[in-house]
Design a protein around this motif. Structure first.
Motif, PDB file in Angstrom:
ATOM      1  N   ARG A 289     -13.081  21.347 -12.134  1.00  0.00           N
ATOM      2  CA  ARG A 289     -12.474  22.215 -11.120  1.00  0.00           C
ATOM      3  C   ARG A 289     -11.029  21.806 -10.860  1.00  0.00           C
ATOM      4  O   ARG A 289     -10.144  22.653 -10.676  1.00  0.00           O
ATOM      5  N   LEU A 290     -10.785  20.509 -10.839  1.00  0.00           N
ATOM      6  CA  LEU A 290      -9.421  20.020 -10.641  1.00  0.00           C
ATOM      7  C   LEU A 290      -8.508  20.491 -11.779  1.00  0.00           C
ATOM      8  O   LEU A 290      -7.390  20.967 -11.538  1.00  0.00           O
ATOM      9  N   LEU A 291      -8.980  20.317 -13.009  1.00  0.00           N
ATOM     10  CA  LEU A 291      -8.161  20.741 -14.152  1.00  0.00           C
ATOM     11  C   LEU A 291      -7.878  22.245 -14.114  1.00  0.00           C
ATOM     12  O   LEU A 291      -6.771  22.691 -14.434  1.00  0.00           O
ATOM     13  N   ARG A 292      -8.894  23.022 -13.692  1.00  0.00           N
ATOM     14  CA  ARG A 292      -8.675  24.472 -13.617  1.00  0.00           C
ATOM     15  C   ARG A 292      -7.651  24.827 -12.533  1.00  0.00           C
ATOM     16  O   ARG A 292      -6.818  25.718 -12.716  1.00  0.00           O
ATOM     17  N   ASP A 293      -7.698  24.106 -11.414  1.00  0.00           N
ATOM     18  CA  ASP A 293      -6.730  24.378 -10.349  1.00  0.00           C
ATOM     19  C   ASP A 293      -5.321  23.953 -10.759  1.00  0.00           C
ATOM     20  O   ASP A 293      -4.335  24.610 -10.422  1.00  0.00           O
ATOM     21  N   LEU A 294      -5.219  22.840 -11.469  1.00  0.00           N
ATOM     22  CA  LEU A 294      -3.908  22.441 -11.990  1.00  0.00           C
ATOM     23  C   LEU A 294      -3.377  23.491 -12.969  1.00  0.00           C
ATOM     24  O   LEU A 294      -2.184  23.846 -12.941  1.00  0.00           O
ATOM     25  N   ALA A 295      -4.282  23.955 -13.824  1.00  0.00           N
ATOM     26  CA  ALA A 295      -3.881  25.002 -14.778  1.00  0.00           C
ATOM     27  C   ALA A 295      -3.463  26.273 -14.056  1.00  0.00           C
ATOM     28  O   ALA A 295      -2.523  26.972 -14.473  1.00  0.00           O
TER      29      ALA A 295
END
Length: 638
Positions: A289-295
């Motif tokens: 979820r963190l990686l998706r939000d950063l993306a």
């Protein structure tokens, strides 16, 4: 032939047939009537004159005087008195010509009444036989006048019928104009719909054409959705939706080869530190979820700007490509703030390293140089701290210290005829030259500089319309000189400039023969952002015969939902898709689908940036009609 002309011809034919029949019937009837009247007159006058002569003395002088008096008092052709033995006792005959009608009319319609015959008595003895014929010239005059009047009435009736019929036909066929416009639009590959008219026959035609347009629109929309889905599968990272490493590097190669206002820019890298440990501490789901939000932060920053792209280079590394943005430090601080805020929102009690690095690049640089500079800056940022930021300067050194100096130099080049065009062949698959791509070259400080060197500064100063008009002038002169077709670029800044569009139309209208050998192309992002102005440009240029297309077509092709209404001639596929196409199965499928949609609209497809013989060989099988790039030579078939 128009419907009105056909109506007039039909009315003329019907009028002539009716006139001919009426003339024949009325003329024959009138001739018969006049013959009967002349015959009765001849008989009555002969009987009356014979009675008078029977009661008078029969000396020759008296008889002659009576016949002469009768002849002079009436309109006779002949009065003759003959004895029972056949001897002519007295005779008067009109020797003039028939002047009541034209000779051809008299010959065509002869009037031949029977002569009046009566016996003249001398007591109980027959004195002679009297023959009397009235003159026909008055009958011919009456018949001729009647014929002329009938002809006049028929002519007047035909004209009135034609005028009334024209008004009625125009009223009835008023919806036909919209039908014709729609048919012309479909013929010009613009699948528009129109309201259905009230006339039943026209309504069925318009309904069928609207159905065709809607069907084509639906097919194109469906194919565009499939193409977009295929693009996401082959070019995007599955988890984050950003470009995968291979496609991002292709976009970087394409950006480094540009020669327009977005030729220079900034490359940024960000790295999530120790991703494996983060997975262990917070769990895989939270990490994803963190990686998706950063993306999402990267995609949001890229989505609001033309030609910007965000990508995921590997599990922990993200990249942002910002063509046209050269203030690397400001952009790096903005990106770092967004990413660090996202980290803090997700992980309040866990400190995660996320260094950010940025470097400028310039047109013509090598990809490996730019990546090495960016990787070095990212490594330095990692060593400096867990959330450090490092900006590495790069690119070509600017020859002028500020924008005012750039303005003076650029305007001076235009005023002193320091503008010329390059020539790079765009060829069909059989090696036939389609046109010469003609990028601008400007003389600055005695050196002819390519577009990528000065275009970003020209765009920042707002003088792009002046350069584009100078390019149009140069292209028209070159075409008039050697007759070779030229392809020139129109920037997004010029596209939305009404003065530029007006001057462009005037130049092309003044030289229509040369205009037909000109290819005008607008970048994809310009067509998307200024679709109304682009549609106006296409509609205005279509009657002039020059070809209009879109260049750098790629990931946003599916967003051109109204592409079928523009009446374009060609599209140029971006080099980011073409690069390595011989070995990239995903891009091959995407390019094949893109070409299929373009061909269904009647568009020619041209590949940009063809850099190897392998790419050149693979492209025709994917639907490409022509190509340009370092590996393309005129006369060499693919």
């Amino acid at each position: 032939m128009s419907l009105i002309k056909q109506l007039w011809i039909a009315i003329a034919i019907v009028t002539l047939i009716a006139l001919g029949g009426s003339l024949v019937v009325s003329t024959l009837s009138a001739r018969h009537y006049l013959e009967q009247q002349l015959q009765v007159k001849n008989l009555d006058n002969a009987t009356s004159l014979a009675l008078s002569l029977s009661q008078m003395p029969k000396d020759a002088v008296t008889v002659e005087l009576q016949i002469s008096a009768q002849f002079d008092a009436g309109h006779y052709r002949l009065i003759r008195l003959t004895s029972p033995t056949g001897e002519v006792l007295a005779e008067r005959e009109y020797s003039g010509v028939l002047d009541g009608a034209p000779e051809w009319f008299i010959s065509l319609i002869p009037i031949e009444p029977h002569a009046g015959v009566a016996q003249v008595q001398d007591g109980w003895r027959q004195f002679g036989t009297l023959t009397l014929e009235s003159h026909q010239r008055y009958a011919y005059a009456a018949l001729w006048q009647g014929t002329l009047q009938l002809l006049g009435w028929f002519a007047l009736g035909g004209v009135l019928t034609g005028l009334i019929g024209t008004l009625i036909i125009r009223h009835i066929t008023r919806p036909l104009g919209r039908v014709v416009e729609q048919a012309e639009a479909i013929g010009g590959r613009r699948f528009v719909t129109t309201p259905e008219p009230s006339t039943r026959e026209f309504r069925s035609v318009v309904r069928a054409m609207n159905t065709l347009s809607e069907r084509v629109r639906a097919i194109l929309a469906e194919e565009s959705r499939r193409l977009e889905q295929l693009r996401r599968q082959t070019q995007q990272d599955e988890m984050t939706g950003l470009l995968n490493r291979g496609q991002f590097l292709n976009q970087l190669d394409s950006a480094l080869s540009r020669d327009d206002a977005h030729a220079a820019g900034t490359l940024l890298l960000a790295r999530v530190g120790d991703l494996a440990e983060l997975n262990q501490r917070v769990g895989r789901g939270a990490t994803d979820r963190l990686l998706r939000d950063l993306a999402q932060q990267l995609a949001g920053l890229a989505g609001g700007n033309a030609n910007w792209e965000a990508g995921r280079m590997n599990g922990s590394d993200f990249a942002l490509l910002a063509p046209g943005r050269e203030d690397a430090g400001e952009l790096a601080h903005e990106l770092a703030r967004k990413l660090h805020d996202t980290l803090d929102a997700h992980l309040n009690d866990v400190r995660v390293a996320l260094p950010v690095a940025a470097t400028n690049y310039a047109a013509g640089e090598n990809r490996s140089q730019v990546l090495a500079r960016a990787d070095g800056a990212l490594a330095t940022a990692e060593q400096a701290g867990d959330r450090s930021l490092r900006v590495e300067s790069g690119g070509t050194h600017a020859p002028y210290p500020d924008l005012q100096s750039w303005r003076a130099a650029l305007l001076s080049a235009i005023e002193r005829d320091g503008v010329r065009l390059g020539a790079y062949p765009v060829v069909a698959n059989d090696g036939r030259l389609l046109h010469d791509e003609a990028p601008i070259r400007v003389l600055l400080d005695g050196i002819w500089q390519p577009a990528g060197f000065f275009m970003p500064h020209a765009a920042r100063l707002g003088v792009m319309p002046r350069f584009d008009i100078a390019v149009v002038h140069a292209a028209l002169r070159a075409i008039a000189h050697d007759g070779r077709e030229r392809g020139i670029n129109v920037s997004a800044e010029s596209l939305r400039d009404a003065n530029f569009r007006g001057e462009l139309f005037s130049l092309l209208q003044a030289d229509p023969a040369t205009a037909k050998r000109l290819w005008l192309e607008v970048p994809e992002y310009g067509a998307l952002r200024h679709l109304a102005e682009f549609r106006t440009l296409c509609v205005a240029l279509q009657p002039l015969g020059c070809r209009v297309g879109i260049e750098h077509v790629g990931a946003h092709f599916g967003e051109l939902g109204d592409l079928h209404e523009l009446g374009l001639d060609y599209v140029k596929i971006d080099a980011a898709i073409v690069r390595g196409i011989d070995s990239n199965a995903g891009n091959q499928a995407f390019l094949r689908g893109l070409c299929m949609i373009a061909h269904s609209l009647g568009l020619m497809t041209i590949a940009e940036g063809v850099s190897s013989a392998a790419e050149q060989k693979a492209l025709p099988g994917l639907g490409i009609d022509g190509m340009t790039g370092p590996a393309v030579r005129e006369g060499a078939a693919a």
